[in-house]
Design an enzyme around this catalytic site. Structure first.
Site, mmCIF file in Angstrom:
data_model
loop_
_atom_site.group_PDB
_atom_site.id
_atom_site.type_symbol
_atom_site.label_atom_id
_atom_site.label_comp_id
_atom_site.label_asym_id
_atom_site.label_seq_id
_atom_site.Cartn_x
_atom_site.Cartn_y
_atom_site.Cartn_z
ATOM 1 N N GLY A 23 0.834 -1.191 0.000
ATOM 2 C CA GLY A 23 0.000 0.000 0.000
ATOM 3 C C GLY A 23 0.848 1.211 0.000
ATOM 4 C CB THR A 24 -0.605 1.704 2.491
ATOM 5 O OG1 THR A 24 -1.065 0.426 2.166
ATOM 6 C CG2 THR A 24 -1.331 2.248 3.665
ATOM 7 C CB THR A 25 -1.237 7.257 2.365
ATOM 8 O OG1 THR A 25 -0.416 7.321 1.206
ATOM 9 C CG2 THR A 25 -0.887 8.413 3.285
ATOM 10 C CB SER A 62 3.977 3.929 -0.960
ATOM 11 O OG SER A 62 2.573 3.869 -1.074
#
Lengths: 227, 279
Positions: free
Chosen positions: B60-62, B196
Site C-alpha cells: 500500500g498505502t498511506t 508509500s
C-alpha cells in the site's frame, strides 16, 4: 515389602466423589437464568474484585463453584481454547457445546485418573440469536454434563435454590427485572437469608449488544433494574 | 533440609495473559512468521529473501493519525497494489482493536491484516484472562513486541509498519504511537503518516495541522492529506466519487471508537476536490 491394600474400584470412585462433593458444598452458589434478551448470571460473591463469572468468548460466559484455583485454571484453558479456535476458523465457530465437551473430557479424566479429583462445578452459557437458541450447560466434578433450559444453579446450596426456582419461575421467559428478582429471592431463601444486593455479582449475556455480548452489571445498576 | 528441594514459586511459568506468548510456546505453527521466518531455512529456501523482495505482494498505502480536540483521529486510503497492478480498491487498512484503540498498517497486505487480527485477539485475550483491559501504554508496548517478532519476515521483504492510537483514560487524552521495523516504539504528540505516500501526507499535515483541531476540521485535514498523497503516489488511492469509495476515518475519544459516516466523508471529499479544481 508391604503389600498395597486392595481397594475396589467402586469404593475408590465413591470416595473421590464424596471428597469432591464435600469441597463443592463449601462453595457459594451461582445461578444462570434465561431472560427475554439473553442470559442472566447471578453469583453469591462478596468480593468486588475476584470474579466468579467471566467472559469466555463473544456470546459465551463461564462460572465456577468450588475451589478457586481449580476453576480459575479451567477458565483460562477455556479462553485459550476459544481464542485459538476463533483465530483458526471463524468467530462463529466457537460454541458452548464444544467447550462443554472439552471441560467434560478434562474433568472426567481428572476424576478417574488423578489421586485428587477437581472440587469444582461449572456453568457454561451461550446466548443465541433467538431465545430458543440459548444454551445452558452444567458440568460436574466427574465430567457429567447436563443440558438445561430456562435456569440452572451450581455450588453449595444449588439443590435448595433449584427447588425454589422450579416452583417460582414462570412458564414464559421473564424480563430482566423479573429474572433478577427471582434470583435474589432464591438466594435469600435458599442460601443465605442475610444476602443483599451488595453481596451479589451480576453479569449478562445481552443479545442486543453488538460484538461481545458479555457485560458486568455493577451494584448501583442492578438496584436500578430492580427498582 | 536442602533448600534446593523446595520448589520456588515461579510466576513467569504461569500461563501468561498474552495470547501471542501462548501461541509462541504452545502453537508456534499458528504464528504468522511460521510460514516465512522459521520454516524457510529448514526447507532449503534460506536464499529466497533477496529475490522475494521483488515479488509482487500487495503493498500500500498511506495511513495517518493525529491528535485532535477530543482524542485522536486515524485514517487510511483503500488501495492495495501488486507491482503495477491494483490488487484491491476497497481494502480496509484501519482496524478497531478494542473499545478505546485502533491501528492502521502499511506494508505487505497479507501479514498486515494478520497482525491486526492477532493484535485484536491479543487485547481481548488479556482483558478476559486478567479481568481488566490493558492500559493504553501497555497496548502500545504489546504491539511493539509483535512488530519486533515480525523481523524475520522483514528480511524476506514482508514489511509491516503499524500506527497505533488509543484513548488514555488516566491522562484523559488521545495518544499516538509509531513504530520502526525493528519494533522500536515512539510516541508522537502531534501527527504521523506512514506508507508509500506517507511522506506526502506528512507534508500536508505539517502545513495544516494545529493543536486541538475541532472534529469537523480534523476530518477535513485528514482527507486533504490523503488526497494530496494520492495525487503524488501511485500506491495510494484517492476518493472515488463514481463508485463511492472513500478513505476510512476513525475517531477515538472518551466514548470509544467510531467511524466517520460515508455522507460526511463524501461531502468533505467533494468540497476538497472542487477546491483543487478552482486553483
Amino acid at each position: 515389602m508391604a503389600l498395597p491394600y486392595y481397594v475396589s474400584p467402586e469404593q475408590m470412585m465413591q470416595d473421590r466423589a464424596e471428597y469432591a462433593k464435600k469441597g463443592i458444598a463449601k462453595g457459594r452458589s451461582i445461578i444462570a437464568m434465561e431472560y427475554s434478551e439473553g442470559v442472566l448470571f447471578v453469583a453469591d460473591n462478596p468480593s468486588v474484585s475476584l470474579f466468579k463469572i467471566s467472559e469466555i468468548y463473544d456470546s459465551i460466559a463461564f462460572s465456577g463453584a468450588g475451589r478457586y484455583s481449580e476453576f480459575e485454571n479451567l477458565r483460562k484453558a477455556g479462553i485459550q481454547h476459544a481464542d485459538v479456535k476463533g483465530m483458526m476458523y471463524s468467530r462463529e465457530d466457537v460454541t458452548a457445546r464444544s467447550l462443554a465437551n472439552g471441560y467434560s473430557q478434562i474433568l472426567g479424566t481428572l476424576f478417574s485418573q488423578e489421586m485428587k479429583p477437581y472440587e469444582v462445578e461449572l456453568l457454561l452459557a451461550q446466548v443465541g440469536e433467538t431465545p430458543e437458541r440459548n444454551e445452558l450447560y452444567r458440568i460436574s466434578f466427574d465430567g457429567s454434563i447436563v443440558d438445561e433450559r430456562k435456569f440452572t444453579a451450581i455450588g453449595g446450596r444449588s439443590e435448595a435454590i433449584l427447588t425454589l426456582l422450579r416452583k417460582e419461575t414462570p412458564e414464559t421467559c421473564p424480563s430482566l427485572k423479573e429474572a433478577l428478582t427471582l434470583c435474589q429471592h432464591a438466594f435469600e431463601r435458599g442460601a443465605d437469608p442475610r444476602s443483599s444486593l451488595e453481596g451479589l455479582e451480576v453479569a449478562l449475556l445481552d443479545r442486543t449488544r453488538k460484538g461481545r455480548k458479555f457485560r458486568r452489571v455493577p451494584t448501583p445498576e442492578a438496584s436500578q433494574i430492580l427498582a | 533440609m536442602n533448600s534446593d528441594n523446595i520448589p520456588f514459586p515461579n510466576f513467569s511459568a504461569d500461563p501468561c495473559s498474552s495470547f501471542y506468548q501462548y501461541l509462541t510456546s504452545q502453537r508456534p505453527e499458528l504464528l504468522p512468521m511460521a510460514r516465512w521466518g522459521t520454516l524457510l531455512p529448514q526447507q532449503g529456501l534460506a536464499d529466497a529473501p533477496l529475490t522475494s523482495r521483488h515479488l509482487p505482494w500487495p503493498h500500500g498505502t498511506t495511513v495517518l493519525a493525529f491528535t485532535y480536540q477530543n482524542g485522536v483521529l486515524i485514517s487510511g486510503d483503500r488501495r492495495a497494489t501488486e507491482g503495477f497492478q491494483i490488487a484491491a480498491n476497497r481494502m480496509e487498512k484501519v482496524f478497531q482493536t478494542d473499545d478505546y484503540s485502533a491501528m492502521a498498517i502499511a506494508g505487505a497486505a497479507g501479514p498486515c491484516v494478520e497482525m491486526a487480527k492477532l493484535f485484536r485477539i491479543e487485547l481481548e485475550h488479556y482483558e478476559k484472562l486478567d479481568g481488566q483491559p490493558l492500559t493504553c501504554e501497555g497496548k502500545a508496548n504489546r504491539l511493539g513486541h509483535m512488530v519486533k517478532a515480525n523481523f524475520p519476515m522483514v528480511l524476506q521483504g514482508l514489511v509491516v509498519i503499524p500506527l497505533f492510537v488509543g484513548y488514555d483514560h488516566k491522562r484523559e487524552t488521545g495518544r499516538l504511537f509509531k513504530y520502526d521495523i525493528t519494533g522500536g516504539r515512539y510516541e508522537d504528540t502531534e501527527f504521523h503518516a506512514v506508507g508509500s505516500g506517507g511522506k506526502d501526507a506528512r507534508l500536508t499535515l505539517k502545513e495544516h495541522y494545529r493543536k486541538n483541531l475541532p472534529e469537523g476540521e480534523a476530518v477535513r485535514v485528514a482527507l486533504r492529506a490523503l488526497l494530496n498523497a494520492a495525487d503524488e503516489d501511485v500506491g495510494t488511492g484517492g476518493p472515488d466519487l463514481v463508485r463511492r469509495i472513500f478513505p476510512t476515518v476513525k475517531l477515538v475519544d472518551r466514548q470509544g471508537v467510531r467511524d466517520v459516516e460515508e455522507p460526511q466523508l463524501a461531502a468533505v471529499c467533494e468540497a476538497l476536490m472542487n477546491q483543487q479544481q478552482e486553483t
